[in-house]
Scaffold this motif. Structure first.
Motif, PDB file in Angstrom:
ATOM      1  N   ARG A   1     -70.576 -88.026 100.338  1.00 61.65           N
ATOM      2  CA  ARG A   1     -71.863 -88.647 100.611  1.00 61.65           C
ATOM      3  C   ARG A   1     -71.742 -89.662 101.743  1.00 61.65           C
ATOM      4  N   ILE A   2     -70.706 -90.468 101.663  1.00 65.98           N
ATOM      5  CA  ILE A   2     -70.502 -91.534 102.663  1.00 65.98           C
ATOM      6  C   ILE A   2     -70.072 -90.935 104.007  1.00 65.98           C
ATOM      7  N   ALA A   3     -69.120 -90.024 103.974  1.00 63.69           N
ATOM      8  CA  ALA A   3     -68.555 -89.476 105.214  1.00 63.69           C
ATOM      9  C   ALA A   3     -69.583 -88.667 105.999  1.00 63.69           C
ATOM     10  N   PHE A   4     -70.474 -87.979 105.275  1.00 65.72           N
ATOM     11  CA  PHE A   4     -71.420 -87.087 105.960  1.00 65.72           C
ATOM     12  C   PHE A   4     -72.865 -87.537 105.809  1.00 65.72           C
ATOM     13  N   ASN A   5     -73.082 -88.692 105.206  1.00 62.39           N
ATOM     14  CA  ASN A   5     -74.416 -89.270 105.059  1.00 62.39           C
ATOM     15  C   ASN A   5     -75.386 -88.282 104.444  1.00 62.39           C
ATOM     16  N   VAL A   6     -74.986 -87.739 103.291  1.00 58.37           N
ATOM     17  CA  VAL A   6     -75.825 -86.748 102.599  1.00 58.37           C
ATOM     18  C   VAL A   6     -76.017 -87.160 101.157  1.00 58.37           C
TER      19      VAL A   6
ATOM     20  N   ASP B   1     -66.475 -86.685  90.765  1.00 57.67           N
ATOM     21  CA  ASP B   1     -67.524 -87.576  91.262  1.00 57.67           C
ATOM     22  C   ASP B   1     -67.039 -88.454  92.405  1.00 57.67           C
ATOM     23  N   LYS B   2     -65.791 -88.932  92.330  1.00 52.58           N
ATOM     24  CA  LYS B   2     -65.265 -89.793  93.389  1.00 52.58           C
ATOM     25  C   LYS B   2     -65.233 -89.043  94.720  1.00 52.58           C
TER      26      LYS B   2
ATOM     27  N   SER C   1     -76.537 -64.297  84.595  1.00 52.96           N
ATOM     28  CA  SER C   1     -75.567 -64.593  83.534  1.00 52.96           C
ATOM     29  C   SER C   1     -75.735 -65.996  82.961  1.00 52.96           C
ATOM     30  N   GLY C   2     -76.600 -66.815  83.603  1.00 51.51           N
ATOM     31  CA  GLY C   2     -76.761 -68.187  83.156  1.00 51.51           C
ATOM     32  C   GLY C   2     -75.556 -69.054  83.471  1.00 51.51           C
ATOM     33  N   THR C   3     -74.720 -68.605  84.419  1.00 51.22           N
ATOM     34  CA  THR C   3     -73.518 -69.342  84.805  1.00 51.22           C
ATOM     35  C   THR C   3     -73.864 -70.391  85.852  1.00 51.22           C
ATOM     36  N   LYS C   4     -73.364 -71.589  85.693  1.00 49.75           N
ATOM     37  CA  LYS C   4     -73.625 -72.661  86.636  1.00 49.75           C
ATOM     38  C   LYS C   4     -73.096 -72.295  88.018  1.00 49.75           C
ATOM     39  N   PHE C   5     -73.933 -72.430  89.021  1.00 45.71           N
ATOM     40  CA  PHE C   5     -73.507 -72.248  90.406  1.00 45.71           C
ATOM     41  C   PHE C   5     -72.926 -73.580  90.872  1.00 45.71           C
ATOM     42  N   ASP C   6     -71.625 -73.732  90.686  1.00 44.84           N
ATOM     43  CA  ASP C   6     -70.970 -75.024  90.889  1.00 44.84           C
ATOM     44  C   ASP C   6     -70.513 -75.170  92.333  1.00 44.84           C
ATOM     45  N   VAL C   7     -71.371 -75.766  93.156  1.00 47.37           N
ATOM     46  CA  VAL C   7     -71.072 -75.936  94.572  1.00 47.37           C
ATOM     47  C   VAL C   7     -69.966 -76.970  94.784  1.00 47.37           C
ATOM     48  N   ARG C   8     -69.669 -77.761  93.756  1.00 49.58           N
ATOM     49  CA  ARG C   8     -68.628 -78.781  93.886  1.00 49.58           C
ATOM     50  C   ARG C   8     -67.224 -78.178  93.980  1.00 49.58           C
ATOM     51  N   THR C   9     -67.143 -76.875  93.893  1.00 46.27           N
ATOM     52  CA  THR C   9     -65.857 -76.210  94.070  1.00 46.27           C
ATOM     53  C   THR C   9     -65.487 -76.074  95.542  1.00 46.27           C
ATOM     54  N   ILE C  10     -66.475 -76.187  96.437  1.00 49.98           N
ATOM     55  CA  ILE C  10     -66.244 -75.990  97.875  1.00 49.98           C
ATOM     56  C   ILE C  10     -66.897 -77.154  98.620  1.00 49.98           C
ATOM     57  N   PRO C  11     -66.139 -78.158  99.055  1.00 45.54           N
ATOM     58  CA  PRO C  11     -66.734 -79.358  99.664  1.00 45.54           C
ATOM     59  C   PRO C  11     -67.689 -79.060 100.815  1.00 45.54           C
ATOM     60  N   GLU C  12     -67.307 -78.130 101.709  1.00 47.96           N
ATOM     61  CA  GLU C  12     -68.175 -77.836 102.855  1.00 47.96           C
ATOM     62  C   GLU C  12     -69.520 -77.275 102.392  1.00 47.96           C
ATOM     63  N   SER C  13     -69.496 -76.484 101.334  1.00 55.51           N
ATOM     64  CA  SER C  13     -70.745 -75.935 100.809  1.00 55.51           C
ATOM     65  C   SER C  13     -71.591 -77.040 100.181  1.00 55.51           C
ATOM     66  N   TRP C  14     -70.959 -77.968  99.481  1.00 52.64           N
ATOM     67  CA  TRP C  14     -71.721 -79.055  98.864  1.00 52.64           C
ATOM     68  C   TRP C  14     -72.400 -79.903  99.920  1.00 52.64           C
ATOM     69  N   ILE C  15     -71.758 -80.106 101.052  1.00 53.32           N
ATOM     70  CA  ILE C  15     -72.354 -80.899 102.132  1.00 53.32           C
ATOM     71  C   ILE C  15     -73.686 -80.282 102.565  1.00 53.32           C
TER      72      ILE C  15
END
Length: 432
Positions: free
Chosen positions: A426-431, A419-420, A330-344
């Motif tokens: 990034r800081i909490a999980f060093n990623v 972004d914040k 569908s060309g839809t953005k897979f926005d991992v920023r919706t789920i913090p654990e997934s973004w980690i």
């Protein structure tokens, strides 16, 4: 496609294996669906009527002789009439699968034939899809209507109005791969439609898939299989079967590779059904050459360049899970920023245009310096990691997350974190 040694298996064994696989994959119910094989002398082996598909054994499979006599402990499937009618109309068909998988049933209810040109190999596997008008289940009338459609040799798959689907094949594995691939297409189209507009490939793009399959790959003869190499083969096969069991891979698509020594690696072969792959099928790649007698995956050149440019990557999985593919189609953005654990686990997941993995191998390989996961429109998703099990975990996390996003699309607008909050992760999980 290279498959199970079906010619060495008795029809009752083939039927028992495939109906069990269909049931465990959630593509039929305890009482639904039926499959059959016509052997060389015209006898038809078929699943029984009214027997639990979850506990079927080879002793339950029925035989209908060419003269009409019946052998076995049960009644043949109530849909035997249309199996017989199809075989009479199409001598080239030797196996038939009929079932009611949810997405294909959805198309049959809507009276619509799915367009399989959402990914290139699907159209090649499924071919043109026919449509048969409604008939009473189990009736001679239904058999006549279906057989009439199958008389057109373009079709080996037919949607049955308000009923389900019936597929034929040159053998049982051929029919099963067509069935599995067609249901994958339908589920992907349905989920992609929830996210936005479904983008289909052109005939030219589908043909380009075949044109970009590597040809004339150099081979080497002095192959050795030390214990560490054999262990990697076993690990790869176990992960591939696990991916199939969990719906993350289907028979006709899925590539796994693992770095072995330096930039040499092992990779899955082309044209071997993923459900049935064996350690001996895995292809060793040494100095850019494949071991003699085997053909590696179509994406072997990209895998090689990824390993060469990214020393931190030791394994790669490329596959087509339904919910990730809904985003890719569908060309839809897979926005991992919706789920913090997934973004980690995954960080941001970019999407690249269809065909880029063939035309711009160098640029795509460089992308993995900063990205663990990359989505390719109308093609698949590439997942990388330092170990194969870790890579598989990332794949699972990605598909689970994509599933949640598809579901969320029916509830309301997504609310990703900013972004914040990402900087805090990034800081909490060093990623990142």
């Amino acid at each position: 496609m290279k498959q199970l040694d079906v010619q060495l298996m008795h029809p009752v064994e083939q039927i028992n294996i495939i109906i069990g696989r269909i049931y465990r994959s959630g593509m039929t119910t305890t009482s639904g669906g039926n499959i059959s094989i016509r052997d060389d002398n015209g006898d038809i082996w078929i699943t029984p009527s009214g027997v639990d598909k979850g506990n079927l054994t080879t002793k339950d499979i029925m035989l209908v002789k060419r003269d009409g006599s019946i052998i076995g402990p049960h009644r043949p499937s109530s849909e035997y009439p249309f199996h017989r009618a199809i075989y009479e109309a199409r001598p080239d068909i030797r196996a038939i699968i009929h079932a009611h998988p949810p997405a294909l049933v959805a198309f049959s209810i809507a009276g619509t034939v799915p367009d399989t040109k959402i990914v290139p190999q699907a159209h090649n596997v499924c071919g043109e899809i026919g449509f048969a008008p409604y008939g009473t289940p189990g009736s001679e009338d239904l058999g006549e209507k279906i057989a009439k459609v199958f008389q057109d040799k373009r079709y080996r798959a037919v949607i049955m109005e308000n009923h389900g689907v019936v597929l034929g094949g040159s053998d049982m594995m051929d029919a099963y791969q067509r069935f599995e691939t067609l249901e994958f297409c339908c589920r992907t189209i349905v989920n992609a439609g929830k996210l936005g507009k479904v983008n289909y490939l052109t005939d030219q793009q589908v043909n380009s898939y075949v044109n970009h399959i590597p040809k004339n790959i150099a081979h080497f003869m002095d192959v050795d299989y030390p214990s560490d190499e054999r262990a990697l083969r076993t690990e790869m096969v176990n992960i591939i079967r696990r991916a199939c069991d969990q719906g993350l891979m289907i028979s006709t698509y899925g590539t796994v590779s693992v770095r072995w020594r330096n930039d040499d690696f092992l990779i899955t072969p082309r044209d071997v059904a993923r459900w049935d792959i064996m350690p001996s099928d895995i292809v060793q790649i040494r100095n850019g050459m494949a071991e003699a007698g085997k053909t590696p995956s179509r994406s072997v050149a990209l895998h090689q360049r990824i390993y060469q440019l990214n020393p931190h990557i030791n394994s790669i999985i490329c596959t087509q899970p339904i919910n990730l593919m809904a985003h890719a189609v569908s060309g839809t953005k897979f926005d991992v920023r919706t789920i913090p654990e997934s973004w980690i686990f995954l960080q941001d997941v970019p999407s690249i245009p269809f065909g880029l993995i063939y035309h711009e191998i160098e640029d795509v390989a460089k992308m993995f310096k900063k990205n663990r996961v990359i989505m390719v429109e109308n093609d698949g998703v590439f997942v990388t990691g330092d170990k194969l099990l870790t890579t598989f975990d990332y794949l699972e996390v990605a598909e689970f997350s994509a599933n949640s996003l598809v579901m969320a699309s029916a509830i309301g607008p997504l609310k990703p974190i900013g972004d914040k909050e990402i900087d805090d992760l990034r800081i909490a999980f060093n990623v990142g």
